[in-house]
Design a protein around this motif. Structure first.
Motif, PDB file in Angstrom:
ATOM      1  N   ALA A  54      39.568  41.244  31.563  1.00 25.56           N
ATOM      2  CA  ALA A  54      40.523  42.646  32.058  1.00 25.56           C
ATOM      3  C   ALA A  54      40.987  42.131  33.522  1.00 25.56           C
ATOM      4  O   ALA A  54      41.865  42.305  33.612  1.00 25.56           O
ATOM      5  CB  ALA A  54      39.726  43.672  31.914  1.00 25.56           C
ATOM      6  N   MET A  55      40.392  41.738  34.467  1.00 30.07           N
ATOM      7  CA  MET A  55      40.100  41.618  35.602  1.00 30.07           C
ATOM      8  C   MET A  55      40.391  40.369  36.214  1.00 30.07           C
ATOM      9  O   MET A  55      40.574  40.365  37.505  1.00 30.07           O
ATOM     10  CB  MET A  55      39.334  42.140  36.275  1.00 30.07           C
ATOM     11  CG  MET A  55      37.696  41.450  36.951  1.00 30.07           C
ATOM     12  SD  MET A  55      36.823  41.355  34.789  1.00 30.07           S
ATOM     13  CE  MET A  55      36.684  43.434  35.062  1.00 30.07           C
ATOM     14  N   GLY A  56      41.065  39.740  34.635  1.00 33.13           N
ATOM     15  CA  GLY A  56      41.653  38.026  35.007  1.00 33.13           C
ATOM     16  C   GLY A  56      40.047  37.560  34.465  1.00 33.13           C
ATOM     17  O   GLY A  56      39.131  37.353  33.748  1.00 33.13           O
ATOM     18  N   GLY A  57      40.612  35.943  34.527  1.00 37.43           N
ATOM     19  CA  GLY A  57      39.643  34.564  33.763  1.00 37.43           C
ATOM     20  C   GLY A  57      38.611  34.585  34.966  1.00 37.43           C
ATOM     21  O   GLY A  57      39.065  34.841  36.701  1.00 37.43           O
ATOM     22  N   MET A 111      30.212  45.840  31.869  1.00 37.31           N
ATOM     23  CA  MET A 111      31.194  47.223  32.455  1.00 37.31           C
ATOM     24  C   MET A 111      31.252  46.870  34.126  1.00 37.31           C
ATOM     25  O   MET A 111      32.004  48.041  34.533  1.00 37.31           O
ATOM     26  CB  MET A 111      30.910  48.732  32.036  1.00 37.31           C
ATOM     27  CG  MET A 111      30.438  49.205  30.199  1.00 37.31           C
ATOM     28  SD  MET A 111      32.311  48.611  30.007  1.00 37.31           S
ATOM     29  CE  MET A 111      33.256  49.734  30.469  1.00 37.31           C
ATOM     30  N   GLY A 112      31.245  46.196  34.485  1.00 34.52           N
ATOM     31  CA  GLY A 112      31.451  45.835  36.231  1.00 34.52           C
ATOM     32  C   GLY A 112      32.416  45.949  36.526  1.00 34.52           C
ATOM     33  O   GLY A 112      33.142  44.858  35.482  1.00 34.52           O
ATOM     34  N   ARG A 113      32.983  46.078  37.804  1.00 34.82           N
ATOM     35  CA  ARG A 113      34.806  46.668  38.165  1.00 34.82           C
ATOM     36  C   ARG A 113      35.155  45.197  38.941  1.00 34.82           C
ATOM     37  O   ARG A 113      36.528  44.885  38.786  1.00 34.82           O
ATOM     38  CB  ARG A 113      34.380  47.060  39.380  1.00 34.82           C
ATOM     39  CG  ARG A 113      33.384  46.465  40.475  1.00 34.82           C
ATOM     40  CD  ARG A 113      33.354  48.089  41.445  1.00 34.82           C
ATOM     41  NE  ARG A 113      32.755  47.925  42.753  1.00 34.82           N
ATOM     42  CZ  ARG A 113      32.350  46.937  43.624  1.00 34.82           C
ATOM     43  NH1 ARG A 113      33.728  46.722  43.858  1.00 34.82           N
ATOM     44  NH2 ARG A 113      31.677  47.272  44.764  1.00 34.82           N
ATOM     45  N   ARG A 143      30.099  41.481  37.262  1.00 39.36           N
ATOM     46  CA  ARG A 143      30.005  41.369  36.045  1.00 39.36           C
ATOM     47  C   ARG A 143      28.724  40.049  35.291  1.00 39.36           C
ATOM     48  O   ARG A 143      28.075  40.567  34.395  1.00 39.36           O
ATOM     49  CB  ARG A 143      31.024  41.054  34.987  1.00 39.36           C
ATOM     50  CG  ARG A 143      31.080  42.202  34.406  1.00 39.36           C
ATOM     51  CD  ARG A 143      33.151  41.689  33.874  1.00 39.36           C
ATOM     52  NE  ARG A 143      34.149  42.741  33.385  1.00 39.36           N
ATOM     53  CZ  ARG A 143      34.622  43.647  32.392  1.00 39.36           C
ATOM     54  NH1 ARG A 143      34.882  42.520  31.276  1.00 39.36           N
ATOM     55  NH2 ARG A 143      34.604  44.714  31.807  1.00 39.36           N
ATOM     56  N   MET A 144      28.879  39.249  36.925  1.00 44.69           N
ATOM     57  CA  MET A 144      27.589  37.636  36.431  1.00 44.69           C
ATOM     58  C   MET A 144      26.295  38.263  36.715  1.00 44.69           C
ATOM     59  O   MET A 144      25.700  37.874  36.401  1.00 44.69           O
ATOM     60  CB  MET A 144      28.440  36.927  36.972  1.00 44.69           C
ATOM     61  CG  MET A 144      27.574  36.019  37.302  1.00 44.69           C
ATOM     62  SD  MET A 144      28.525  34.432  38.242  1.00 44.69           S
ATOM     63  CE  MET A 144      29.475  33.496  36.877  1.00 44.69           C
ATOM     64  N   GLU A 145      26.416  39.046  37.939  1.00 44.26           N
ATOM     65  CA  GLU A 145      24.877  39.338  37.961  1.00 44.26           C
ATOM     66  C   GLU A 145      24.096  40.184  37.316  1.00 44.26           C
ATOM     67  O   GLU A 145      22.795  40.042  36.615  1.00 44.26           O
ATOM     68  CB  GLU A 145      25.559  40.460  38.854  1.00 44.26           C
ATOM     69  CG  GLU A 145      23.652  40.866  39.988  1.00 44.26           C
ATOM     70  CD  GLU A 145      24.321  41.493  41.325  1.00 44.26           C
ATOM     71  OE1 GLU A 145      24.286  43.036  41.659  1.00 44.26           O
ATOM     72  OE2 GLU A 145      24.833  41.123  41.896  1.00 44.26           O
ATOM     73  N   GLU A 146      25.433  41.179  36.588  1.00 41.00           N
ATOM     74  CA  GLU A 146      24.698  42.342  35.223  1.00 41.00           C
ATOM     75  C   GLU A 146      24.424  41.264  34.224  1.00 41.00           C
ATOM     76  O   GLU A 146      22.931  41.408  33.596  1.00 41.00           O
ATOM     77  CB  GLU A 146      25.408  43.040  34.882  1.00 41.00           C
ATOM     78  CG  GLU A 146      25.651  43.612  33.709  1.00 41.00           C
ATOM     79  CD  GLU A 146      25.821  45.174  32.966  1.00 41.00           C
ATOM     80  OE1 GLU A 146      25.997  45.142  32.554  1.00 41.00           O
ATOM     81  OE2 GLU A 146      26.582  45.447  34.032  1.00 41.00           O
TER      82      GLU A 146
END
Length: 485
Positions: A112-115, A158-160, A165-168
């Motif tokens: 959603a926030m880019g590639g 659901m990271g912002r 998101r990679m960390e999660e």
């Protein structure tokens, strides 16, 4: 797709090398050079992804060597931009998808926030469990690679932002990982909490570089700054520089000791130590532990060379190039008919007969895996008229498979898993065979106390059978740990 050297099937293979850069004028060319320096870590295939503010993300993935695929101006012009990452690989042992272009990294995902694109060195030991769960929740996999799990876990986060998101995603992953990833503007690097696989940071003018080894920094003239620490994640951008944090629970480092023995290039630096010097030290320790009366010390090229030099220096026995390697042995030399296959290693190695004849020869090699190549080399040396052949091996017996990013045969195919040292000596048909001890290896890499079994500094599971992370997927398939035997 056959391996680069179809007759070289008796060596452990590091499965991947990763490279990334940001803040440079031509990322694709820099990445291609870096991958060329890391070619020893994977010769089956490679890929590059870049991003340009006007053209967006672009990628190229090819089978074969970097020099054959990523050096043309025409191709590099299709990969514009100041940020890019790349990957070279071998396929895993028994991988059914190993010859598919869809398995070639880096992998790309649109969020959603880019590639974002990701390249992974290592092995996820719970990948089958993760894949099953993800597929049940609707994920559609495009490859057979365990690394693709990371992209799907990121998609469900659901990271912002992408780093969150990679960390999660990586918190759900078990095993070994050194990851290089990129967004439109950020270069990301991360090592697993045990730091099993290497990753280093460099500076190139106003830009930054991440790579599996320091030799990849040397080829582009980058300054080596430091290693990415175990459990560390760095987010790098041209605008904000380096941001570092430690998202995982702290753990004691268990860096792969075989990087010192074989995987890394001898001109790289690991843990502040020259790989070449460490391998020379291994040869010295081997000479102290296992002396033998002989006339020549000869390496099995090329990986046995530094250890052979160390053995010679310590023992006082002259060093000699008793075996010459054909550096131009390649995939397309000749169709490997049965007659050619029977030539075995002779297509790659030839004995220096005038030097060997009548001599008692010590052959120094980095490892014995199946033993097939060792027997052929011994036969070549005896055929050339050697009086005696003594093998000295610069690593302990490889008796256990690796599940952390190394292409290892099944345990029953490892010679040391089924035979004692004396039995291996008889099987290979040599006058003597000695491996460096695990304590000796630890001394050679700088652990003066030897290996402290209660708290080893390295991952040495391929020698000891003591796995720092339980291989969940393999246990489910019936693999038996050392304690269970």
């Amino acid at each position: 797709m056959p391996p680069a050297h179809p007759f070289d099937d008796d060596k452990l293979k590091e499965e991947c090398g990763v490279f990334g850069t940001v803040g440079v004028s031509d990322a694709a060319s820099i990445v291609a050079l870096g991958l060329h320096a890391l070619q020893h870590r994977g010769q089956e295939a490679g890929g590059i992804v870049t991003h340009d503010p006007e053209q967006g993300f672009n990628s190229a993935r090819r089978f074969g060597l970097v020099r054959d695929n990523f050096t043309s101006e025409k191709l590099l012009n299709t990969l514009p931009g100041p940020i890019g990452i790349g990957h070279v690989r071998y396929s895993t042992a028994g991988s059914k998808g190993g010859t598919q272009i869809r398995d070639v990294q880096p992998f790309f995902g649109e969020f959603a926030m880019g590639g974002a694109a990701i390249a992974h060195n290592g092995n996820i030991t719970n990948a089958l469990q993760l894949r099953k769960e993800l597929i049940e929740r609707g994920s559609i996999f495009q490859s057979s690679s365990d690394s693709e799990c990371i992209i799907h876990l990121m998609a469900r986060s659901m990271g912002r932002n992408i780093p969150d998101r990679m960390e999660e995603a990586l918190r759900k992953v078990e095993g070994a990982f050194s990851v290089v990833a990129m967004t439109r503007t950020k270069l990301i690097g991360c090592r697993d909490p045990l730091g099993v696989r290497p990753l280093v940071l460099g500076k190139l003018g106003d830009g930054w570089v991440l790579a599996s080894e320091t030799c990849a920094l040397d080829i582009i003239g980058a300054e080596f700054l430091r290693e990415i620490e175990p459990g560390e994640m760095v987010v790098i951008s041209a605008e904000h520089g380096i941001q570092s944090h430690y998202p995982f629970r702290p753990a004691k480092s268990r860096f792969c000791i075989f990087e010192h023995v074989y995987f890394s290039r001898p001109d790289s630096i690991l843990g502040g130590q020259s790989v070449y010097s460490t391998r020379e030290n291994i040869g010295r320790e081997l000479a102290k532990e296992s002396p033998v009366d002989a006339d020549l010390v000869c390496p099995v090229p090329d990986s046995g060379t530094p250890a052979a030099i160390g053995y010679s220096l310590e023992s006082g026995i002259p060093y000699a190039m008793g075996i010459i390697r054909n550096q131009y042995m390649g995939r397309t030399f000749i169709e490997p008919t049965e007659q050619i296959r029977n030539m075995g290693v002779r297509l790659k190695l030839n004995v220096n007969r005038a030097l060997i004849r009548g001599k008692r020869v010590i052959l120094v090699d980095d490892s014995v895996v199946r033993g097939t190549t060792s027997r052929k080399i011994k036969d070549m040396i005896l055929d050339a008229g050697a009086a005696e052949v003594h093998f000295r091996i610069a690593s302990p017996p490889t008796a256990w498979p690796c599940f952390y990013g190394v292409d290892t045969p099944q345990r029953e195919k490892l010679l040391a898993a089924t035979m004692s040292e004396d039995e291996m000596c008889e099987h290979l048909g040599v006058n003597s065979l000695k491996f460096i001890t695990l304590d000796g290896l630890y001394r050679a890499v700088g652990e003066a106390r030897g290996r402290d079994a209660s708290c080893p500094q390295y991952c040495d599971a391929c020698f000891s059978g003591e796995y720092p992370v339980e291989p969940a997927d393999m246990l489910e398939q019936g693999f038996r740990m050392k304690a269970a035997e």
